[in-house]
Design an enzyme around this catalytic site. Structure first.
Site, PDB file in Angstrom:
ATOM      1  N   CYS A   6       1.132  30.590  43.533  1.00  0.00           N
ATOM      2  CA  CYS A   6       1.206  29.189  43.082  1.00  0.00           C
ATOM      3  C   CYS A   6       1.483  29.087  41.593  1.00  0.00           C
ATOM      4  O   CYS A   6       2.069  28.119  41.129  1.00  0.00           O
ATOM      5  CB  CYS A   6      -0.113  28.459  43.296  1.00  0.00           C
ATOM      6  SG  CYS A   6      -0.854  28.646  44.873  1.00  0.00           S
TER       7      CYS A   6
HETATM    8  N1  LIG Z   1       1.500  26.568  45.861  1.00  0.00           N
HETATM    9  C1  LIG Z   1       0.227  26.275  45.799  1.00  0.00           C
HETATM   10  N2  LIG Z   1      -0.580  26.661  46.750  1.00  0.00           N
HETATM   11  N3  LIG Z   1      -0.199  25.540  44.769  1.00  0.00           N
HETATM   12  C2  LIG Z   1      -1.563  25.211  44.539  1.00  0.00           C
HETATM   13  C3  LIG Z   1      -1.690  23.928  43.829  1.00  0.00           C
HETATM   14  C4  LIG Z   1      -3.096  23.578  43.470  1.00  0.00           C
HETATM   15  C5  LIG Z   1      -3.234  22.232  42.854  1.00  0.00           C
HETATM   16  N4  LIG Z   1      -4.527  22.040  42.292  1.00  0.00           N
HETATM   17  C6  LIG Z   1      -2.964  21.143  43.882  1.00  0.00           C
HETATM   18  O1  LIG Z   1      -3.868  20.746  44.541  1.00  0.00           O
HETATM   19  O2  LIG Z   1      -1.893  20.665  44.028  1.00  0.00           O
END
Ligand SMILES: NC(=[NH2+])NCCC[C@H](N)C(=O)O
Length: 403
Positions: free
Chosen positions: A394
């Site tokens: 991410c």
């Molecule tokens: N590709 C991912 N899994 N990204 C995680 C993103 C986390 C971020 N806090 C959200 O909720 O959007």
């Protein structure tokens, strides 16, 4: 692809260039009250998060990966007049008000680096007053009058460190995505400014844009050259997956897309929280998902597409990639370890090359299993970074991988 220094055609090709964002002042905006709206599950210790992130960037650089930073790219794009205008315009969608005029006047005084910082970290009423005492000129604005000193004139973007989501790369160019959650939407406006105005990206074709149906990069996996898997759930809609599939087929470099329905829950917000590729023929996956996930195969037919019958995801992925994919499970088969390590992004690995990944050190059981399966695991700390619910995949946007 020969003389280009961009383009991504698989999850595991040797990683050459990646875009990261070192978290900073925007994380200091998180409070117990706003953290869940801002999509954090805890309040990170900001300095330590920065150090952990430096370890991540260091692990990449030590292995020959070029690391680009959002803040620097953005500042360079803001040095271009049109880039600056686009970035400032993206803050507003209404005709001018006294408050907007005041903010614009203040932003005009900022050098590109300072402007980049404010656009990411946000700006409170008090900070604006301190730095630009002409604030009284906004007295005719109700919004200004009623705002508390700690109220945000420009909202912070604490999720900027998850560079995976606001854009993704196909073999022939970039796709700025369309983020689903209100707390993150403005991130794509900044990503667009970078791709549109930074000289490095001047010749890069664009394959999606942030005004379209929602699609987030965390849902998009290039499981093999020419084969995309797109999670459809909390962040990416079926319409978004279809639109991206159609655009990807038009590039002539993608011949199959698997649309994978995923549960609309925080723990599984993106497909890459459930599985990631760790080698050309191996993926790490949350165990219950192996038999639960299905996929609708999409293929191009002339200018249109054909949607096939849903089938088990791993089988669909094996057939589409013409490989017998081996699944390595996150944690152990008891649900407790699996649930814990899935939640802590144990399967959110970032491949440096086939069979070589970066993972959080905390997910010891998953990492051991990966090692046993012959995958080299480079571990990084992530006690603070994990509060944002995202792992190495991410936190990275690969811009160039070798074919
Ligand atoms: N590709 C991912 N899994 N990204 C995680 C993103 C986390 C971020 N806090 C959200 O909720 O959007």
């Amino acid at each position: 692809m020969m003389d280009r220094n961009y383009g991504v055609n698989s999850e595991v090709g040797v990683l050459k260039t990646v875009m990261l964002h070192r978290p900073g002042g925007e994380l200091k905006r998180l409070t117990p009250k706003n953290s869940s709206t801002l999509l954090f599950d805890g309040l990170p210790w900001v300095e330590r998060a920065g150090e952990e992130h430096d370890a991540f960037a260091g692990a990449l650089r030590d292995r020959g990966v070029e690391v680009l930073y959002v803040r620097e790219l953005l500042a360079e794009a803001l040095a271009v007049d049109k880039g600056r205008a686009a970035a400032v315009d993206s803050l507003y969608n209404e005709p001018e008000t006294a408050l907007e005029n005041l903010v614009r006047e203040f932003l005009d005084t900022l050098a590109p680096e300072q402007l980049a910082a404010v656009l990411i970290e946000g700006l409170t009423k008090q900070e604006l007053l301190d730095q630009f005492p002409a604030g009284s000129t906004a007295e005719t604005s109700l919004a200004w009058r009623m705002m508390r000193p700690q109220g945000f004139v420009i909202a912070p973007l604490p999720n900027t460190m998850f560079t995976r989501d606001s854009s993704l790369w196909l073999p022939t160019g970039a796709a700025v995505t369309s983020l689903a959650m209100p707390a993150r939407r403005r991130e794509t406006a900044l990503t667009s400014v970078i791709y549109n105005y930074h000289p490095r990206f001047a010749d890069v074709p664009h394959h999606y844009n942030h005004g379209l149906e929602s699609v987030e990069g965390g849902d998009v996996l290039l499981i093999a050259p020419g084969v995309l898997a797109i999670g459809v759930g909390e962040r990416t809609t079926a319409a978004g997956a279809e639109r991206l599939a159609r655009k990807a087929f038009k590039t002539g470099t993608v011949h199959e897309v698997l649309a994978v329905p995923i549960a609309q829950r925080r723990a599984t917000m993106h497909l890459d929280t459930i599985c990631t590729m760790v080698d050309e023929d191996k993926l790490v996956m949350y165990a219950p998902a192996e038999h639960q996930l299905s996929a609708y195969p999409l293929r191009p037919v002339g200018d249109d597409i054909a949607v096939g019958e849903a089938m088990p995801f791993v089988r669909a992925a094996s057939e589409a990639s013409k490989r017998d994919l081996q699944v390595i499970h996150t944690g152990t088969l008891d649900r407790v370890t699996a649930d814990r390590e899935q939640w802590d992004d144990g399967n959110n690995t970032l491949a440096l090359a086939p069979g070589r990944v970066i993972a959080y050190e905390r997910n010891t059981i998953t990492n051991e299993k990966l090692a046993k399966a012959g995958v080299e695991v480079v571990t990084i700390p992530g006690s603070e970074l994990v509060t944002g619910r995202g792992g190495p995949r991410c936190m990275s946007c690969p811009i160039w991988r070798e074919d």
